[in-house]
Enzyme design. Structure first.
Site, PDB file in Angstrom:
ATOM      1  N   LYS A   1      -7.259   0.721  -4.425  1.00 34.72           N
ATOM      2  CA  LYS A   1      -6.586  -0.228  -5.182  1.00 34.72           C
ATOM      3  C   LYS A   1      -7.888  -1.081  -6.349  1.00 34.72           C
ATOM      4  O   LYS A   1      -9.050  -1.297  -6.187  1.00 34.72           O
ATOM      5  CB  LYS A   1      -6.359  -1.037  -4.299  1.00 34.72           C
ATOM      6  CG  LYS A   1      -5.183  -2.019  -5.023  1.00 34.72           C
ATOM      7  CD  LYS A   1      -4.155  -2.396  -4.577  1.00 34.72           C
ATOM      8  CE  LYS A   1      -2.649  -3.578  -4.808  1.00 34.72           C
ATOM      9  NZ  LYS A   1      -2.188  -4.216  -4.309  1.00 34.72           N
TER      10      LYS A   1
ATOM     11  N   GLU B   1      11.068  -9.606   4.769  1.00 32.78           N
ATOM     12  CA  GLU B   1      11.232 -11.170   4.902  1.00 32.78           C
ATOM     13  C   GLU B   1      12.598 -11.057   6.065  1.00 32.78           C
ATOM     14  O   GLU B   1      13.651 -12.348   7.000  1.00 32.78           O
ATOM     15  CB  GLU B   1      12.385 -11.036   3.657  1.00 32.78           C
ATOM     16  CG  GLU B   1      10.881 -10.865   2.717  1.00 32.78           C
ATOM     17  CD  GLU B   1      10.335 -10.424   1.707  1.00 32.78           C
ATOM     18  OE1 GLU B   1       8.962 -10.663   1.181  1.00 32.78           O
ATOM     19  OE2 GLU B   1      11.065  -8.863   2.338  1.00 32.78           O
TER      20      GLU B   1
ATOM     21  N   ARG C   1      16.253 -11.962   0.415  1.00 31.02           N
ATOM     22  CA  ARG C   1      16.554 -10.310   1.391  1.00 31.02           C
ATOM     23  C   ARG C   1      17.279 -10.366   2.555  1.00 31.02           C
ATOM     24  O   ARG C   1      17.731 -10.228   3.431  1.00 31.02           O
ATOM     25  CB  ARG C   1      15.158  -9.450   1.275  1.00 31.02           C
ATOM     26  CG  ARG C   1      14.863  -8.537   0.287  1.00 31.02           C
ATOM     27  CD  ARG C   1      12.948  -8.595   0.563  1.00 31.02           C
ATOM     28  NE  ARG C   1      12.865  -7.995  -0.556  1.00 31.02           N
ATOM     29  CZ  ARG C   1      11.611  -7.529  -1.018  1.00 31.02           C
ATOM     30  NH1 ARG C   1      10.849  -7.921   0.239  1.00 31.02           N
ATOM     31  NH2 ARG C   1      11.426  -6.812  -1.855  1.00 31.02           N
TER      32      ARG C   1
END
Length: 623
Positions: A284, A367, A395
């Protein structure tokens, strides 16, 4: 930067397929330079995109897009995909009003197969696409690209469980960069580490199958036995991965920065007539040192100086203040626990995670689990605070109702990025949380305007409430505050002359705009009083009684009108036999597209100028 030779010539993936090996290296370098150049000005997701440059190039060389289909999980890593599919000339408009989106959009390009913005959806969506193709006789390929961070979301595993029974080719590319936004946590990342350090198993498996296939009848019998055996022999000779257990053929790990290796792997994957998981390892932030060193900071970033990597503007925001308050509470109270869903950096909980490790819980991008896990903590006397972006709380609606509210458990929600957030667009605007929570019995909602109000609200949510409580606050810092105003009450506050006959009711940061609108209206000879709600649910009856004495009431709300606080307030107001004029200005049944926060508030007439326009227009019409 800015001198590009190959990148401007790429009009479609077909142009990428024509490039030599040397030209591909130049292309990748130019892509990274363009990404840094544009994101440094417009803001956006930098480190995820820098990490998938070679992977994206290899995908576009190996497959036939748009006939083949690709679904990018979250979609925040699709910038290179946009550059290779005819959007180079518009790339400087990335995330700007009227420009190209920072996420895949079907209406933007025929190369974008599915709108994404939240994590863990790609495998489900791509598998649906693959089935639709099968039903229509379409034999083209379907690919889902998902990061290891997104794989910690339960929806990804639900999709894998379902897709593993598919009797056609279906490819999932697992982009393993060892982190999502925060460092990955949990069993799945540890599992991937084990797979990465033992790549020999796939070669052993392949050689075993090939050797047994050459034997007559006995070889086929042994091969059949090994595949179905639960014995130790199978584990030694025919080692399975988690993905094999789901029904996927595992290929990897593959160097995600070698286009040649990636292309070879894709060719193998395409020939397998069943679901395939291709494990790709990337770095990354690759190619830009500040992003490599601090990938979390550059995951989603505003304007920054390219040479130093430092943000151009830096100020104290609500997230940082919340993080400090949580540390203060935890120091005084050993029952305070902090929960995050892979957002320790964004929600301001980094310091808490270091100081109170045993009471800090990063559950990954999950979540739903975070809410129910918090309820479990609460059921045994702990005081859990779940810090979550407004857009991601959506969510967990079922868990908020079923596990928190119905169970009468004291879970505190610290809702960050509440209201308009700007350039990430429709998928990230925090305009639904109030309407969602407003439907839940016995939930308490606070919406402070200033840091002092955040302190008071958080303390009340933790200690004065005994069931589900939420404190919502915007992205960024404090806005305009009149010198003679203070958030004295946790319920509501008034500002101005109550005898003037005109009242603005609002909450959160819109109070700052209303305070300026008050001054602008005074210059035009119109006097207004302000009523600022801090506790949105339940609404204080005294606040309604105060409003009932006015001739004209305007309610400005930075959220969805349906189910919002303005509707509740109007019901209570008319129940008090209010005889005056009542007006609501909120977001009326639509999504708010990408643009800056100031542009969005101006468009919605929720900034100071818009408030003045609404009020003066209404007053003229009533004359």
């Amino acid at each position: 930067m800015g001198e590009y030779k190959i990148l401007p010539t790429i009009k479609s993936p077909n142009d990428v397929k024509k490039l030599s090996e040397e030209s591909l290296k130049t292309l990748c370098t130019e892509i990274r330079e363009k990404l840094v150049e544009v994101v440094s000005v417009n803001g956006g997701h930098l480190s995820p995109n820098l990490g998938v440059v070679e992977l994206t190039v290899a995908l576009h060389r190996s497959f036939n897009f748009p006939k083949d289909s690709i679904v990018w999980d979250v979609g925040h890593q699709s910038y290179t995909h946009k550059l290779l599919t005819g959007r180079y000339k518009d790339f400087d408009t990335l995330r700007l009003r009227g420009g190209i989106s920072g996420f895949p959009k079907r209406e933007e390009s025929r190369y974008d197969d599915f709108n994404t913005g939240h994590s863990s959806t790609s495998i489900s969506a791509a598998f649906g696409i693959a089935n639709a193709k099968m039903l229509s006789g379409d034999n083209s390929q379907t690919i889902a690209v998902i990061g290891d961070g997104s794989f910690t979301g339960g929806l990804a595993f639900e999709a894998m469980n379902n897709a593993g029974r598919f009797n056609r080719n279906f490819i999932v590319v697992l982009n393993d960069n060892k982190m999502s936004i925060s460092k990955n946590v949990g069993a799945f990342p540890r599992y991937l580490t084990t797979v990465r350090i033992q790549p020999w198993y796939i070669r052993v498996k392949h050689i075993t199958e090939k050797t047994l296939s050459k034997l007559p009848v006995l070889g086929r019998v042994i091969k059949w036995f090994l595949k179905r055996s639960k014995s130790k022999i199978k584990n030694l000779v025919y080692k399975n991965t988690l993905f094999d257990c789901f029904g996927f053929t595992y290929l990897g790990p593959i160097d995600g920065h070698s286009i040649d290796e990636l292309e070879n792997a894709f060719e193998v994957a395409k020939k397998i007539n069943s679901p395939v998981l291709l494990h790709v390892v990337t770095k990354k932030g690759k190619g830009y040192l500040p992003a490599e060193e601090k990938p979390g900071q550059f995951h989603g970033i505003g304007q920054f100086d390219i040479d130093s990597g430092e943000p151009i503007s830096s100020h104290t925001g609500f997230s940082a203040v919340f993080g400090s308050l949580m540390c203060e509470l935890a120091q005084q109270d050993s029952k305070i626990c902090a929960i995050t869903a892979a957002m320790a950096y964004g929600t301001g909980l980094r310091e808490f995670s270091h100081l109170y490790k045993d009471r800090f819980f990063d559950v990954g991008i999950a979540e739903e689990h975070a809410v129910t896990f918090g309820c479990g903590l609460a059921s045994k006397g702990m005081r859990p605070v779940f810090a979550v972006y407004s857009t991601f709380l959506q969510r967990a609606y079922d868990q908020l109702i079923h596990d928190a509210a119905l169970g009468k458990l004291h879970l505190v929600l610290a809702i960050d990025r509440a209201g308009i957030v700007g350039s990430d667009g429709e998928t990230h605007q925090g305009v639904f949380d109030v309407s969602i929570l407003n439907t839940i019995p016995n939930a308490t909602i606070y919406s402070p305007t200033y840091f002092d109000g955040l302190r008071k609200s958080l303390h009340h949510a933790v200690y004065a409430c005994d069931e589900l409580a939420a404190v919502r606050y915007p992205r960024g810092g404090e806005l305009y505050k009149p010198d003679d105003f203070g958030e004295e009450s946790i319920d509501f506050n008034t500002y101005g002359n109550p005898e003037c006959g005109n009242l603005i009711v609002t909450y959160g940061r819109l109070f700052s705009y209303a305070a300026k609108a008050k001054e602008m209206l005074k210059e035009q000879g119109v006097e207004v009083c302000l009523l600022k709600l801090c506790r949105l649910k339940p609404i204080d009856v005294e606040a309604v009684e105060f409003a009932a004495q006015f001739k004209n009431v305007w309610f400005f709300e930075e959220g969805i009108k349906n189910g919002g606080i303005a509707r509740n307030f109007s019901d209570m107001l008319f129940y008090k036999n209010f005889k005056g004029s009542y007006h609501i200005k909120a977001i009326n049944d639509k999504f708010v597209k990408q643009m800056s926060v100031s542009e969005a508030l101006e468009m919605l007439k929720l900034d100071s100028k818009g408030m003045v326009e609404v009020i003066t227009t209404n007053l003229r019409n009533e004359e």
